[in-house]
Design an enzyme around this catalytic site. Structure first.
Site, short mmCIF file in Angstrom:
data_model
loop_
_atom_site.label_atom_id
_atom_site.label_comp_id
_atom_site.label_asym_id
_atom_site.label_seq_id
_atom_site.Cartn_x
_atom_site.Cartn_y
_atom_site.Cartn_z
N TRP A 1 7.57 0.35 2.72
CA TRP A 1 8.84 1.11 2.70
C TRP A 1 8.51 2.59 2.59
O TRP A 1 7.58 2.97 1.88
CB TRP A 1 9.68 0.70 1.48
CG TRP A 1 10.75 -0.32 1.77
CD1 TRP A 1 10.56 -1.64 2.06
CD2 TRP A 1 12.18 -0.10 1.75
NE1 TRP A 1 11.76 -2.26 2.22
CE2 TRP A 1 12.78 -1.34 2.05
CE3 TRP A 1 12.99 1.01 1.53
CZ2 TRP A 1 14.16 -1.50 2.12
CZ3 TRP A 1 14.37 0.84 1.59
CH2 TRP A 1 14.93 -0.39 1.89
N SER B 1 7.99 -1.99 -2.55
CA SER B 1 7.43 -1.72 -3.87
C SER B 1 7.56 -2.91 -4.82
O SER B 1 6.71 -3.11 -5.69
CB SER B 1 8.12 -0.50 -4.49
OG SER B 1 7.81 0.63 -3.72
N GLU C 1 6.94 -5.82 -4.23
CA GLU C 1 5.80 -6.72 -4.00
C GLU C 1 4.47 -6.15 -4.50
O GLU C 1 3.43 -6.80 -4.37
CB GLU C 1 5.68 -7.05 -2.49
CG GLU C 1 6.69 -8.05 -1.97
CD GLU C 1 8.11 -7.50 -1.85
OE1 GLU C 1 8.25 -6.34 -1.44
OE2 GLU C 1 9.06 -8.23 -2.21
N VAL D 1 10.25 4.75 -4.19
CA VAL D 1 11.63 4.29 -4.29
C VAL D 1 12.50 5.54 -4.43
O VAL D 1 12.27 6.37 -5.31
CB VAL D 1 11.83 3.36 -5.49
CG1 VAL D 1 13.21 2.72 -5.43
CG2 VAL D 1 10.78 2.27 -5.53
N THR E 1 23.02 2.40 -4.93
CA THR E 1 23.06 1.10 -5.59
C THR E 1 22.14 1.08 -6.81
O THR E 1 21.34 2.00 -7.04
CB THR E 1 22.57 -0.01 -4.64
OG1 THR E 1 21.16 0.14 -4.47
CG2 THR E 1 23.26 0.04 -3.31
N HIS F 1 19.81 -0.88 -7.13
CA HIS F 1 18.50 -1.42 -6.75
C HIS F 1 17.36 -0.54 -7.23
O HIS F 1 16.29 -1.02 -7.56
CB HIS F 1 18.41 -1.57 -5.22
CG HIS F 1 18.82 -2.91 -4.75
ND1 HIS F 1 20.14 -3.25 -4.57
CD2 HIS F 1 18.10 -4.01 -4.48
CE1 HIS F 1 20.20 -4.50 -4.18
NE2 HIS F 1 18.98 -4.99 -4.12
N PHE G 1 -0.26 2.75 -11.84
CA PHE G 1 1.14 2.91 -11.43
C PHE G 1 1.26 4.17 -10.56
O PHE G 1 1.31 5.28 -11.06
CB PHE G 1 1.99 3.03 -12.70
CG PHE G 1 3.48 3.09 -12.45
CD1 PHE G 1 4.22 1.93 -12.34
CD2 PHE G 1 4.13 4.31 -12.36
CE1 PHE G 1 5.59 1.97 -12.14
CE2 PHE G 1 5.51 4.36 -12.16
CZ PHE G 1 6.23 3.19 -12.05
N ARG H 1 5.44 15.41 -3.71
CA ARG H 1 4.47 14.71 -4.57
C ARG H 1 3.50 13.83 -3.79
O ARG H 1 2.74 13.06 -4.37
CB ARG H 1 5.24 13.85 -5.59
CG ARG H 1 5.96 14.70 -6.63
CD ARG H 1 7.09 13.98 -7.32
NE ARG H 1 7.73 14.84 -8.32
CZ ARG H 1 8.58 15.85 -8.04
NH1 ARG H 1 8.89 16.12 -6.78
NH2 ARG H 1 9.09 16.58 -9.01
N1 RBF Z 1 11.26 -0.88 -1.42
C1 RBF Z 1 10.67 0.31 -1.60
O1 RBF Z 1 9.44 0.37 -1.66
N2 RBF Z 1 11.42 1.46 -1.74
C2 RBF Z 1 12.78 1.46 -1.70
O2 RBF Z 1 13.37 2.54 -1.81
C3 RBF Z 1 13.43 0.21 -1.53
N3 RBF Z 1 14.79 0.16 -1.54
C4 RBF Z 1 15.38 -1.05 -1.41
C5 RBF Z 1 16.80 -1.13 -1.46
C6 RBF Z 1 17.43 -2.37 -1.34
C7 RBF Z 1 18.92 -2.42 -1.39
C8 RBF Z 1 16.64 -3.56 -1.20
C9 RBF Z 1 17.30 -4.92 -1.09
C10 RBF Z 1 15.27 -3.48 -1.15
C11 RBF Z 1 14.62 -2.24 -1.24
N4 RBF Z 1 13.23 -2.16 -1.19
C12 RBF Z 1 12.62 -0.95 -1.37
C13 RBF Z 1 12.40 -3.33 -0.85
C14 RBF Z 1 11.92 -4.11 -2.08
O3 RBF Z 1 10.84 -3.40 -2.71
C15 RBF Z 1 11.40 -5.51 -1.65
O4 RBF Z 1 10.44 -5.35 -0.62
C16 RBF Z 1 12.51 -6.41 -1.16
O5 RBF Z 1 13.59 -6.43 -2.10
C17 RBF Z 1 11.98 -7.87 -0.95
O6 RBF Z 1 11.52 -8.41 -2.18
#
Ligand code: RBF
Length: 160
Positions: A29, A63, A65, A88, A93, A95, A120, A134
């Site tokens: 991501w 992240s 995972e 992230v 949301t 999340h 981390f 960063r």
């Molecule tokens: N993974 C990231 O590494 N960074 C993110 O900003 C991020 N935002 C997410 C937002 C939502 C709404 C969802 C459902 C997942 C997001 N994920 C993000 C993915 C998350 O780390 C993971 O790969 C999935 O939720 C599958 O377990």
């Protein structure tokens, strides 16, 4: 206020990594950011003597995972530490909070379970610009700092 580059460090304080084996677990991501973190961490390990063959890069989808990816890396008894890199970005949301909380707790628990350093390197920012700052921008590269931390913690762990 003067902005400092937090990635400035004294190389003399960093152990030689020529006998160390390190995994870098990196989330896919926000790849612009996580690839820059990966580059910073990888180059820093090489600069401090870690052999290319002893650096294992493990991509994971997001992240969330990172914990499982690091657990898989540390299942190799020769692996001395896992550096976890992700980004992230604060959204609308909840999340953001769920993922950050899960990763910070997950990595702490994993480090204690495996008795090995788990680093981390998760950027948790309000926006993309803060993440760029960063990951090779005006506030340095958190990937570099994560690699330096890994080398210091491996040395400490080997002294147990
Ligand atoms: N993974 C990231 O590494 N960074 C993110 O900003 C991020 N935002 C997410 C937002 C939502 C709404 C969802 C459902 C997942 C997001 N994920 C993000 C993915 C998350 O780390 C993971 O790969 C999935 O939720 C599958 O377990």
């Amino acid at each position: 206020m003067k902005k400092v580059n937090l990635s400035d460090y004294n190389p003399a304080t960093v152990p030689d990594g020529s006998d160390y084996k390190v995994a870098i677990v990196v989330a896919e991501w926000n790849p612009e950011i996580t690839n820059a973190l990966l580059q910073g961490a990888h180059e820093t390990l090489l600069e401090h003597g870690v052999k290319e063959d002893n650096i294992r890069v493990i991509p994971v989808p997001g992240s969330y995972e990172l914990t499982t990816g690091a657990d898989i890396a540390l299942a190799d008894s020769a692996c001395d530490a896992a550096i976890c890199l992700g980004c992230v970005i604060q959204g609308e949301t909840r999340h953001f909070d769920f993922i950050c909380e899960a990763v910070s707790q997950g990595l702490t628990n994993l480090s204690l379970k495996r008795e090995k350093p788990v680093i981390f390197g998760l950027l948790t920012t309000n926006d993309m610009q803060q993440a760029r700052d960063r990951s090779g921008g005006r506030h340095g590269n958190k990937g570099v700092e994560a690699a330096v931390t890994a080398l210091k913690m491996i040395r400490l762990n080997k002294e147990r």
